[in-house]
Design a protein around this motif. Structure first.
Motif, PDB file in Angstrom:
ATOM      1  N   TRP A  23       0.866  -1.170   0.000  1.00 40.88           N
ATOM      2  CA  TRP A  23       0.000   0.000   0.000  1.00 40.88           C
ATOM      3  C   TRP A  23       0.901   1.218   0.000  1.00 40.88           C
ATOM      4  O   TRP A  23       1.781   1.353   0.850  1.00 40.88           O
ATOM      5  N   THR A  24       0.685   2.104  -0.963  1.00 43.14           N
ATOM      6  CA  THR A  24       1.530   3.291  -1.072  1.00 43.14           C
ATOM      7  C   THR A  24       0.773   4.522  -0.586  1.00 43.14           C
ATOM      8  O   THR A  24      -0.457   4.561  -0.616  1.00 43.14           O
ATOM      9  N   PHE A  25       1.542   5.514  -0.146  1.00 42.31           N
ATOM     10  CA  PHE A  25       0.980   6.771   0.321  1.00 42.31           C
ATOM     11  C   PHE A  25       1.398   7.908  -0.603  1.00 42.31           C
ATOM     12  O   PHE A  25       1.455   9.065  -0.195  1.00 42.31           O
ATOM     13  N   THR A  26       1.699   7.562  -1.843  1.00 39.07           N
ATOM     14  CA  THR A  26       2.076   8.555  -2.848  1.00 39.07           C
ATOM     15  C   THR A  26       0.854   8.890  -3.681  1.00 39.07           C
ATOM     16  O   THR A  26      -0.066   8.080  -3.795  1.00 39.07           O
ATOM     17  N   ARG A  27       0.842  10.075  -4.257  1.00 38.35           N
ATOM     18  CA  ARG A  27      -0.293  10.493  -5.084  1.00 38.35           C
ATOM     19  C   ARG A  27      -0.542   9.481  -6.199  1.00 38.35           C
ATOM     20  O   ARG A  27      -1.658   9.056  -6.441  1.00 38.35           O
ATOM     21  N   ASP A  28       0.524   9.096  -6.896  1.00 39.02           N
ATOM     22  CA  ASP A  28       0.459   8.058  -7.918  1.00 39.02           C
ATOM     23  C   ASP A  28       1.077   6.800  -7.306  1.00 39.02           C
ATOM     24  O   ASP A  28       2.276   6.771  -7.046  1.00 39.02           O
ATOM     25  N   PRO A  29       0.278   5.765  -7.043  1.00 34.55           N
ATOM     26  CA  PRO A  29       0.821   4.570  -6.403  1.00 34.55           C
ATOM     27  C   PRO A  29       2.032   3.975  -7.127  1.00 34.55           C
ATOM     28  O   PRO A  29       2.960   3.485  -6.487  1.00 34.55           O
ATOM     29  N   LEU A  30       2.050   4.038  -8.448  1.00 34.68           N
ATOM     30  CA  LEU A  30       3.162   3.457  -9.210  1.00 34.68           C
ATOM     31  C   LEU A  30       4.461   4.262  -9.074  1.00 34.68           C
ATOM     32  O   LEU A  30       5.538   3.772  -9.423  1.00 34.68           O
ATOM     33  N   ALA A  31       4.374   5.475  -8.550  1.00 33.55           N
ATOM     34  CA  ALA A  31       5.567   6.308  -8.380  1.00 33.55           C
ATOM     35  C   ALA A  31       6.534   5.730  -7.356  1.00 33.55           C
ATOM     36  O   ALA A  31       7.699   6.113  -7.322  1.00 33.55           O
ATOM     37  N   VAL A  32       6.078   4.774  -6.549  1.00 30.91           N
ATOM     38  CA  VAL A  32       6.952   4.171  -5.545  1.00 30.91           C
ATOM     39  C   VAL A  32       8.214   3.585  -6.186  1.00 30.91           C
ATOM     40  O   VAL A  32       9.280   3.578  -5.581  1.00 30.91           O
ATOM     41  N   LYS A  33       8.117   3.185  -7.427  1.00 30.90           N
ATOM     42  CA  LYS A  33       9.273   2.595  -8.122  1.00 30.90           C
ATOM     43  C   LYS A  33      10.322   3.652  -8.475  1.00 30.90           C
ATOM     44  O   LYS A  33      11.473   3.317  -8.717  1.00 30.90           O
ATOM     45  N   ASP A  34       9.956   4.919  -8.467  1.00 27.04           N
ATOM     46  CA  ASP A  34      10.865   5.990  -8.881  1.00 27.04           C
ATOM     47  C   ASP A  34      11.809   6.470  -7.780  1.00 27.04           C
ATOM     48  O   ASP A  34      12.694   7.271  -8.039  1.00 27.04           O
ATOM     49  N   TYR A  35      11.625   5.990  -6.557  1.00 26.24           N
ATOM     50  CA  TYR A  35      12.409   6.485  -5.428  1.00 26.24           C
ATOM     51  C   TYR A  35      13.662   5.672  -5.151  1.00 26.24           C
ATOM     52  O   TYR A  35      14.415   5.996  -4.240  1.00 26.24           O
ATOM     53  N   GLY A  36      13.877   4.617  -5.917  1.00 23.62           N
ATOM     54  CA  GLY A  36      15.060   3.794  -5.678  1.00 23.62           C
ATOM     55  C   GLY A  36      14.862   2.937  -4.445  1.00 23.62           C
ATOM     56  O   GLY A  36      13.732   2.645  -4.053  1.00 23.62           O
ATOM     57  N   PRO A  37      15.946   2.539  -3.803  1.00 18.98           N
ATOM     58  CA  PRO A  37      15.805   1.685  -2.619  1.00 18.98           C
ATOM     59  C   PRO A  37      14.967   2.371  -1.538  1.00 18.98           C
ATOM     60  O   PRO A  37      15.094   3.567  -1.291  1.00 18.98           O
ATOM     61  N   LEU A  38      14.123   1.571  -0.888  1.00 22.31           N
ATOM     62  CA  LEU A  38      13.264   2.042   0.187  1.00 22.31           C
ATOM     63  C   LEU A  38      13.836   1.544   1.505  1.00 22.31           C
ATOM     64  O   LEU A  38      14.377   0.439   1.571  1.00 22.31           O
ATOM     65  N   LEU A  39      13.708   2.338   2.554  1.00 18.12           N
ATOM     66  CA  LEU A  39      14.332   2.028   3.836  1.00 18.12           C
ATOM     67  C   LEU A  39      13.297   1.770   4.919  1.00 18.12           C
ATOM     68  O   LEU A  39      12.181   2.296   4.861  1.00 18.12           O
ATOM     69  N   THR A  40      13.696   1.010   5.935  1.00 18.45           N
ATOM     70  CA  THR A  40      12.871   0.890   7.129  1.00 18.45           C
ATOM     71  C   THR A  40      12.960   2.205   7.897  1.00 18.45           C
ATOM     72  O   THR A  40      13.828   3.040   7.620  1.00 18.45           O
ATOM     73  N   ALA A  41      12.106   2.386   8.892  1.00 18.70           N
ATOM     74  CA  ALA A  41      12.070   3.631   9.665  1.00 18.70           C
ATOM     75  C   ALA A  41      13.411   3.935  10.324  1.00 18.70           C
ATOM     76  O   ALA A  41      13.807   5.091  10.435  1.00 18.70           O
ATOM     77  N   GLU A  42      14.110   2.890  10.729  1.00 15.40           N
ATOM     78  CA  GLU A  42      15.413   3.074  11.371  1.00 15.40           C
ATOM     79  C   GLU A  42      16.513   3.296  10.344  1.00 15.40           C
ATOM     80  O   GLU A  42      17.623   3.662  10.708  1.00 15.40           O
ATOM     81  N   GLY A  43      16.224   3.047   9.080  1.00 13.15           N
ATOM     82  CA  GLY A  43      17.216   3.203   8.020  1.00 13.15           C
ATOM     83  C   GLY A  43      18.239   2.090   7.984  1.00 13.15           C
ATOM     84  O   GLY A  43      19.231   2.169   7.271  1.00 13.15           O
ATOM     85  N   ASP A  44      17.982   1.005   8.725  1.00 12.12           N
ATOM     86  CA  ASP A  44      18.966  -0.070   8.818  1.00 12.12           C
ATOM     87  C   ASP A  44      18.768  -1.193   7.793  1.00 12.12           C
ATOM     88  O   ASP A  44      19.615  -2.069   7.677  1.00 12.12           O
ATOM     89  N   ARG A  45      17.662  -1.148   7.077  1.00 13.49           N
ATOM     90  CA  ARG A  45      17.416  -2.177   6.055  1.00 13.49           C
ATOM     91  C   ARG A  45      16.873  -1.502   4.810  1.00 13.49           C
ATOM     92  O   ARG A  45      16.039  -0.594   4.889  1.00 13.49           O
TER      93      ARG A  45
END
Length: 183
Positions: A23-45
């Motif tokens: 589930w994405t919280f971006t205006r365009d759900p498919l835009a999630v692919k444009d951000y590159g690697p995604l991180l956990t809240a702690e930034g450790d994964r």
């Protein structure tokens, strides 16, 4: 590192080869692919998308290194973030929730109220949670009549207390007053 902003949440496993619902919280759900690697809240994964397709009300995605249903099931509920600096610029009168958190809140007469500590949305619109220096938090609708000004450069939001919030007229529910006794 820039402040992290949650842009997606992983849901249940989808199939047997490591795919998950997303589930994405971006205006365009498919835009999630444009951000590159995604991180956990702690930034450790970090998670790298390798495949993405639309499901019914969600996306179905695969992440690099997640190839079994069991591995996918362990990710359920994980929130995915990106640095605030990687998000698109906002338009006039548009704000990311993360930009509002930490702003000082003052009345239209420049009297201090507290600080914005959270932005909630339970389905009927955004609500600012403002923590005064003492006493319970205030929950105020993030609407133009109640919040006539957001000044990110000055680090403040201006709150129009109105009669009900200022205690001059009865409110439909008790509203805690800054500096007043808590109920």
């Amino acid at each position: 590192m820039a402040r992290l902003v949650c842009i997606a949440r992983i849901g249940a496993a989808h199939g047997v080869q490591g795919a998950v619902r997303l589930w994405t919280f971006t205006r365009d759900p498919l835009a999630v692919k444009d951000y590159g690697p995604l991180l956990t809240a702690e930034g450790d994964r970090s998670f790298e998308l390798t495949a993405l397709r639309e499901g019914r009300g969600f996306l179905v995605v695969n992440f690099k290194g997640i190839t079994t249903r069991e591995a996918a099931e362990r990710l359920n509920g994980t929130e995915l973030h990106v640095g605030r600096d990687r998000l698109p610029a906002t338009g006039e009168e548009e704000y990311y929730h993360t930009d509002l958190i930490g702003l000082s809140a003052v009345t239209t007469r420049n009297e201090p109220i507290g600080r914005v500590v959270a932005v909630h949305n339970f389905g009927a619109g955004d609500i600012l949670e403002i923590a005064p220096s003492h006493g319970p938090s205030l929950l105020l609708p993030f609407t133009d009549p109640v919040v006539p000004e957001v000044d990110l450069a000055s680090g403040r939001v201006v709150i129009n207390p109105g009669d009900a919030i200022a205690g001059k007229a009865p409110a439909p529910w008790p509203i805690p007053q800054p500096g007043g006794p808590s109920s």
